[in-house]
Write an enzyme that holds these catalytic residues in place. Structure first.
Site: not given
Length: 309
Positions: A83, A85, A164
């Site tokens: 992906d 982002d 994170d």
């Protein structure tokens, strides 16, 4: 390798240790490392053309536009990203005005999905670092410290520190093709280390699913867990009991249907996470006869990995 370091005001990794002035500005400083295009391996040739369209339209409309997260990490590792982002200072409604093929989703995190046929480019507004007890109506935390909703917009610095892992907090700036690193992610990629940003105990309590993500990224990337990131996992594993089943199911698909099922199974058991997800299976594994059922599960996982590969 020579990188240009720029000192900027930044939100701290540990809010508890921050001195905040009467105006609310954090008095701590952070060094953001800017890696110019000549000193990193990311090329626009390897970025989705649709992601580039979104990046350029945001930039040309006067907004900051950065490729962020796993896409940047994987490109630096020579992998093909799943992906792409994007992070920006444009608010969700601003993004929707720029793209007719956009829809807004999410309650906990308000996101924009820009759709190009079957490909979806996810665009998120920079978010502020969670400040406990600030009374903001758009930030909700339960008694265990778990973030329930977080729609407080911020800047790129705060956005980096609220992510994170350090390797997921790298920003590819479409304006000059540099990489911006606030958390030491480039060094961790070079060392092969997975490190949680901030106090691991606090960050796992904010979102216990991060423990599952730690396992998945460690096995996927072949990285080792940094000791402080690893240490609290077994003790905090029971917090997974508070996560909605639908969200856990999504993580299970990523853990066991991505080609790393066997490695993830073994690592989940090592940290007492598997028993929190599948207590009856874990109970049966404690009563083995001639290596059954462990051998059966391990071979099943290995066969699944082989079929996916």
């Amino acid at each position: 390798m020579r990188w240009e370091a720029v000192v900027l005001y930044a939100l701290p990794i540990h809010p508890q240790a921050t001195n905040v002035s009467d105006t609310g500005r954090n008095e701590t400083r952070s060094v953001a490392t800017h890696i110019p295009r000549s000193e990193h391996s990311i090329s626009r040739v390897n970025i989705s053309p649709n992601a580039l369209k979104v990046l350029y339209r945001l930039k040309d409309s006067g907004y900051q536009a950065h490729l962020v997260g796993g896409g940047v990490r994987d490109l630096l590792l020579g992998r093909e990203p799943k992906d792409f982002d994007i992070a920006t200072d444009a608010h969700p409604e601003d993004i929707r005005k720029l793209f007719r093929n956009c829809r807004l989703i999410g309650r906990r995190f308000r996101l924009a999905h820009v759709m190009f046929g079957r490909e979806i480019i996810e665009v998120a507004t920079f978010r502020a670092l969670q400040q406990g007890g600030d009374g903001n109506a758009d930030q909700h935390v339960d008694d265990e410290g778990r973030i329930l909703r977080d729609n407080v917009f911020g800047d790129i610095e705060g956005d980096a520190y609220r992510r994170d892992f350090s390797v997921n907090a790298l920003y590819y700036n479409i304006a000059d093709f540099s990489i911006i690193d606030y958390t030491g992610g480039m060094a961790d990629i070079e060392r092969g280390v997975l490190r949680l940003i901030g106090d691991p105990d606090v960050r796992y309590r904010e979102d216990p699913v991060r423990m599952l993500r730690a396992v998945r990224f460690a096995t996927k990337l072949g990285f080792r867990l940094e000791p402080a990131t690893e240490q609290p996992i077994e003790a905090l594993a029971p917090l997974l009991g508070d996560i909605p089943p639908a969200r856990l199911f999504d993580e299970m698909l990523k853990l066991f249907m991505g080609g790393g099922a066997l490695a993830n199974f073994e690592m989940l058991r090592h940290y007492n996470l598997f028993g929190q997800l599948f207590p009856l299976t874990e109970q049966s594994l404690t009563h083995e006869e001639n290596h059954f059922p462990l051998t059966l599960i391990s071979r099943g996982m290995a066969n699944t990995d082989a079929r996916i590969e």
